[in-house]
Every structure is written in structure tokens, then in C-alpha cells.
Scaffold this motif. Structure first.
Motif, PDB file in Angstrom:
ATOM      1  N   ALA A  91       0.830  -1.201   0.000  1.00  0.00           N
ATOM      2  CA  ALA A  91       0.000   0.000   0.000  1.00  0.00           C
ATOM      3  C   ALA A  91       0.871   1.261   0.000  1.00  0.00           C
ATOM      4  N   ARG A  92       1.988   1.225   0.759  1.00  0.00           N
ATOM      5  CA  ARG A  92       2.900   2.370   0.767  1.00  0.00           C
ATOM      6  C   ARG A  92       3.498   2.599  -0.612  1.00  0.00           C
ATOM      7  N   LYS A  93       3.864   1.503  -1.276  1.00  0.00           N
ATOM      8  CA  LYS A  93       4.444   1.599  -2.623  1.00  0.00           C
ATOM      9  C   LYS A  93       3.418   2.168  -3.590  1.00  0.00           C
ATOM     10  N   ALA A  94       2.183   1.674  -3.502  1.00  0.00           N
ATOM     11  CA  ALA A  94       1.124   2.175  -4.383  1.00  0.00           C
ATOM     12  C   ALA A  94       0.870   3.653  -4.128  1.00  0.00           C
ATOM     13  N   GLY A  95       0.929   4.063  -2.852  1.00  0.00           N
ATOM     14  CA  GLY A  95       0.707   5.464  -2.504  1.00  0.00           C
ATOM     15  C   GLY A  95       1.744   6.375  -3.143  1.00  0.00           C
ATOM     16  N   ARG A  96       3.014   5.927  -3.125  1.00  0.00           N
ATOM     17  CA  ARG A  96       4.081   6.733  -3.747  1.00  0.00           C
ATOM     18  C   ARG A  96       3.893   6.830  -5.257  1.00  0.00           C
ATOM     19  N   LEU A 138       1.082   6.483  -6.989  1.00  0.00           N
ATOM     20  CA  LEU A 138      -0.103   7.284  -7.308  1.00  0.00           C
ATOM     21  C   LEU A 138       0.154   8.773  -7.086  1.00  0.00           C
ATOM     22  N   SER A 139       0.935   9.078  -6.072  1.00  0.00           N
ATOM     23  CA  SER A 139       1.291  10.475  -5.819  1.00  0.00           C
ATOM     24  C   SER A 139       2.055  11.050  -6.998  1.00  0.00           C
ATOM     25  N   ASP A 140       2.992  10.268  -7.533  1.00  0.00           N
ATOM     26  CA  ASP A 140       3.754  10.707  -8.709  1.00  0.00           C
ATOM     27  C   ASP A 140       2.853  10.857  -9.923  1.00  0.00           C
ATOM     28  N   PHE A 141       1.919   9.913 -10.077  1.00  0.00           N
ATOM     29  CA  PHE A 141       1.053   9.916 -11.252  1.00  0.00           C
ATOM     30  C   PHE A 141       0.084  11.101 -11.237  1.00  0.00           C
ATOM     31  N   GLU A 183       0.341  13.748  -9.258  1.00  0.00           N
ATOM     32  CA  GLU A 183       1.050  14.974  -8.871  1.00  0.00           C
ATOM     33  C   GLU A 183       0.409  15.653  -7.667  1.00  0.00           C
ATOM     34  N   VAL A 184      -0.158  14.856  -6.774  1.00  0.00           N
ATOM     35  CA  VAL A 184      -0.684  15.321  -5.490  1.00  0.00           C
ATOM     36  C   VAL A 184      -0.330  14.258  -4.457  1.00  0.00           C
ATOM     37  N   LYS A 185      -0.345  14.626  -3.199  1.00  0.00           N
ATOM     38  CA  LYS A 185       0.000  13.692  -2.131  1.00  0.00           C
ATOM     39  C   LYS A 185      -1.190  12.790  -1.823  1.00  0.00           C
ATOM     40  N   THR A 186      -1.215  11.615  -2.433  1.00  0.00           N
ATOM     41  CA  THR A 186      -2.306  10.673  -2.184  1.00  0.00           C
ATOM     42  C   THR A 186      -2.034   9.886  -0.901  1.00  0.00           C
ATOM     43  N   GLU A 187      -3.074   9.297  -0.353  1.00  0.00           N
ATOM     44  CA  GLU A 187      -2.950   8.516   0.874  1.00  0.00           C
ATOM     45  C   GLU A 187      -3.645   7.170   0.682  1.00  0.00           C
ATOM     46  N   VAL A 188      -2.900   6.099   0.911  1.00  0.00           N
ATOM     47  CA  VAL A 188      -3.440   4.750   0.800  1.00  0.00           C
ATOM     48  C   VAL A 188      -3.431   4.113   2.184  1.00  0.00           C
ATOM     49  N   LYS A 189      -4.614   3.644   2.631  1.00  0.00           N
ATOM     50  CA  LYS A 189      -4.729   2.957   3.914  1.00  0.00           C
ATOM     51  C   LYS A 189      -5.191   1.529   3.667  1.00  0.00           C
ATOM     52  N   ALA A 190      -4.587   0.584   4.368  1.00  0.00           N
ATOM     53  CA  ALA A 190      -4.971  -0.821   4.171  1.00  0.00           C
ATOM     54  C   ALA A 190      -4.583  -1.632   5.399  1.00  0.00           C
ATOM     55  N   ASN A 191      -5.342  -2.714   5.635  1.00  0.00           N
ATOM     56  CA  ASN A 191      -4.979  -3.620   6.727  1.00  0.00           C
ATOM     57  C   ASN A 191      -4.193  -4.797   6.161  1.00  0.00           C
ATOM     58  N   ILE A 215      -7.228   7.863  -0.814  1.00  0.00           N
ATOM     59  CA  ILE A 215      -7.658   9.266  -0.733  1.00  0.00           C
ATOM     60  C   ILE A 215      -6.815  10.087  -1.697  1.00  0.00           C
ATOM     61  N   ILE A 216      -7.483  10.781  -2.625  1.00  0.00           N
ATOM     62  CA  ILE A 216      -6.796  11.667  -3.579  1.00  0.00           C
ATOM     63  C   ILE A 216      -7.283  13.093  -3.316  1.00  0.00           C
ATOM     64  N   PRO A 217      -6.495  13.926  -2.688  1.00  0.00           N
ATOM     65  CA  PRO A 217      -6.942  15.285  -2.371  1.00  0.00           C
ATOM     66  C   PRO A 217      -6.846  16.214  -3.590  1.00  0.00           C
ATOM     67  N   PHE A 218      -7.617  17.278  -3.575  1.00  0.00           N
ATOM     68  CA  PHE A 218      -7.514  18.312  -4.610  1.00  0.00           C
ATOM     69  C   PHE A 218      -7.817  19.666  -3.981  1.00  0.00           C
ATOM     70  N   LYS A 219      -7.204  20.719  -4.549  1.00  0.00           N
ATOM     71  CA  LYS A 219      -7.312  22.059  -3.964  1.00  0.00           C
ATOM     72  C   LYS A 219      -8.461  22.875  -4.547  1.00  0.00           C
ATOM     73  N   ASN A 220      -8.845  22.566  -5.783  1.00  0.00           N
ATOM     74  CA  ASN A 220      -9.886  23.366  -6.432  1.00  0.00           C
ATOM     75  C   ASN A 220     -10.532  22.559  -7.553  1.00  0.00           C
ATOM     76  N   LYS A 221     -11.499  23.184  -8.207  1.00  0.00           N
ATOM     77  CA  LYS A 221     -12.255  22.512  -9.268  1.00  0.00           C
ATOM     78  C   LYS A 221     -11.343  22.117 -10.427  1.00  0.00           C
ATOM     79  N   ALA A 222     -10.420  23.004 -10.782  1.00  0.00           N
ATOM     80  CA  ALA A 222      -9.543  22.728 -11.924  1.00  0.00           C
ATOM     81  C   ALA A 222      -8.665  21.504 -11.659  1.00  0.00           C
ATOM     82  N   GLU A 223      -8.164  21.397 -10.429  1.00  0.00           N
ATOM     83  CA  GLU A 223      -7.327  20.245 -10.112  1.00  0.00           C
ATOM     84  C   GLU A 223      -8.142  18.956 -10.102  1.00  0.00           C
ATOM     85  N   LEU A 224      -9.388  19.034  -9.616  1.00  0.00           N
ATOM     86  CA  LEU A 224     -10.259  17.854  -9.629  1.00  0.00           C
ATOM     87  C   LEU A 224     -10.518  17.399 -11.059  1.00  0.00           C
TER      88      LEU A 224
END
Length: 299
Positions: free
Chosen positions: A251-256, A258-261, A263-271, A279-288
Motif C-alpha cells: 500500500a505504501r508503494k502504491a501510494g508513492r 499514485l502520488s507521482d502519477f 502529482e498530489v500527495k495521495t494517501e493509501v490505507k490498508a490492513n 484518498i486523492i486530495p484536490f485544492k480546487n475545481k480545476a485540479e479535480l
């Protein structure tokens, strides 16, 4: 009154001595140096250059005019400090506001303490003197501390002894330089206080810092309100589900990746069983919209 007259006359006499080429003082060991160094001397303003090592980078024009009015009425009460750099040539070590204000009102001479110092000593004297002043903003003080560390190569302990401040105080100022430049500018312009800045620095994400900074300005938040808001934002970090706390390596590898792909700091959580969420965050409509196109495979 007699004492004041005598002191002024002495200052003029020493000024004449400094203009005598046959008695030019270049070091503390030269003849007559003991009469000049550390003494108040009336110097020609035109013989003084500004200090290139001056830590202060901005001067408030209104307060400068107020000081100029005071000097016009009462004279220069506190002498400036200069260092001798050549025959009848001096450089400011401290007192640039008094120097500038004196020029504004047209003074021809100014009382000054004369020092004989090399460039490094001059920088150190200017920085230490400015740190002691009450009218510097926190960022100016922090920058002065950093210059003492980088250019004079002082340790925090040595600096603590020089400026008479606790090491923890020095460290708190230096941490402010990790804030986003926009927030640093806001502190220099007095939109927020050092207390606000110390609360913001505990947020690791710069975007979070800027979000709270904007809220401080728009809602006029106090330092206590800001600290409470920051704690609330940090709360989810301390109440994570135990099943998702330890993120597997896949999951950590996938998170890195996806973050590169994206170009935002994504977060992957898994058991441990592989169940989790992305979780893929975005700052505004254009980024989404940009992220959505990437997901859909559009250019």
C-alpha cells in the motif's frame, strides 16, 4: 549645561583629529586610537556609508518621519555606531534609522561611537545589536539568527551567550523560517503574530498552513483560537483505526506511485488482509477535473 558644551567641543576636536592625514588611525594600536575608539565623535554625515550587512531590510516611512521630527526638535539623543574603513571614511554598524532620519532633516554631522572592526566583526555587531531591538519583526530576528549561524558560524549555545537569549527562544525563532513565504510576509506585515506562526508551524502540510493562515485573516482568529483549530485538524492523526494504522508495504508503494502519477500527495490505507481505501486530495475545481481526466485516461 557646561558638561554638555564640553562634551560637544571634545567631539568636534576628535573629529578634526580624524581628518588629519598625518594621524590617520587604521588600527586599535595606532597613535591616538585610544582617544577615538569608543568615544562619541561628531562625524560628517557624508563621510558615512550605510552598512551592507544591515539585517533590517525595510524601514517604515511613517515612523522614520516621526523620528526625523524628533531629531529636528531634540537632536540625535543616542549616537550611532560606525567602524572606520579608510581615511575620514566610516561605515554604519548600527543606527541606520537615526542615520536616515538625520539626513532627512538635513543634519551635516551626527554623533557616533567609532569602532575598528573587520567585516565579520561588523556583521556580528550589527546582527547582535539589531536582535536586541524591540521594533524588529519576528522574521527579521529569525533571519539575523540564521545569519549568525551561517556566516559567523556560531552554535546556538554560543549565540545564546552573545545575545542573552535562551536556546529554546532562538530555536523558536528559527523554526518560523520553515513557514511558507506567504505566511512569513504576513508576519512581517503584522497580519499575524509570532504566536500564530508558532501554532502554524506544527502543521506539516504547507497547504494546511495556508488554509489556516487565510482563516486567521478572514475570521480574525486569536492565537488561542488558532491553536485550537490546529489541534482539531491534527486530531484525526491520533484516532486512526488500529486496523489501518500499520500500512502494508504494497500500500505504501502504491501510494508513492499514485502520488507521482496524479502529482498530489495521495494517501493509501490498508490492513493486513489488503482491505483499505485510497484518498486523492484536490485544492480546487480545476485540479479535480485534471485528476478525473487522468483516471479516465484522457490527455
Amino acid at each position: 549645561m557646561a558638561k554638555a558644551t564640553k562634551k560637544q567641543a571634545l567631539g568636534r576636536g576628535l573629529s578634526a583629529l580624524l581628518k588629519d592625514p598625518d594621524n590617520d588611525i587604521q588600527s586599535a594600536n595606532d597613535k591616538g586610537a585610544d582617544k577615538v575608539v569608543g568615544t562619541i565623535v561628531e562625524l560628517d554625515i557624508e563621510s558615512i556609508d550605510v552598512n551592507p550587512y544591515q539585517p533590517r531590510t525595510s524601514f517604515n516611512e511613517d515612523t522614520l518621519q516621526e523620528l526625523a521630527s524628533s531629531i529636528k526638535e531634540l537632536g540625535v539623543i543616542q549616537p550611532i555606531t560606525v567602524r572606520k574603513i579608510d581615511f575620514n571614511k566610516f561605515q554604519l554598524v548600527s543606527g541606520e534609522r537615526r542615520f536616515r532620519a538625520s539626513k532627512l532633516v538635513g543634519l551635516k554631522t551626527i554623533p557616533a561611537y567609532i569602532r575598528i572592526a573587520n567585516d565579520q566583526e561588523s556583521l556580528e555587531m550589527a546582527l547582535v545589536e539589531n536582535i536586541q531591538r524591540q521594533d524588529l519583526d519576528p522574521i527579521e530576528i529569525a533571519l539575523s539568527y540564521r545569519r549568525l549561524i551561517e556566516e559567523i558560524q556560531l552554535t546556538q549555545e554560543e549565540m545564546s551567550n552573545r545575545v542573552g537569549k535562551n536556546r529554546s527562544t532562538i530555536a523558536n525563532y528559527l523554526r518560523l523560517l520553515k513557514l511558507d513565504p506567504i505566511i512569513q510576509t504576513g508576519m512581517r506585515d503584522s497580519f499575524i503574530s509570532m504566536g500564530h506562526g508558532r501554532a502554524l508551524i506544527t502543521l506539516e502540510d504547507t497547504n494546511d498552513q495556508l488554509d489556516v493562515y487565510e482563516k486567521i485573516i478572514s475570521d480574525k482568529l486569536s492565537v488561542r483560537d488558532t491553536e485550537a483549530l490546529v489541534r482539531k485538524m491534527q486530531q484525526p492523526e491520533t484516532t486512526k483505526s488500529t486496523s489501518l494504522k500499520e500500512v502494508p508495504s504494497f500500500a505504501r508503494k502504491a501510494g508513492r506511485e499514485l502520488s507521482d502519477f496524479f502529482e498530489v500527495k495521495t494517501e493509501v490505507k490498508a490492513n493486513a488482509n489488503g482491505k483499505g481505501k485510497l484518498i486523492i486530495p484536490f485544492k480546487n475545481k480545476a485540479e479535480l477535473e485534471r485528476i478525473t481526466k487522468l483516471i479516465q485516461g484522457e490527455k
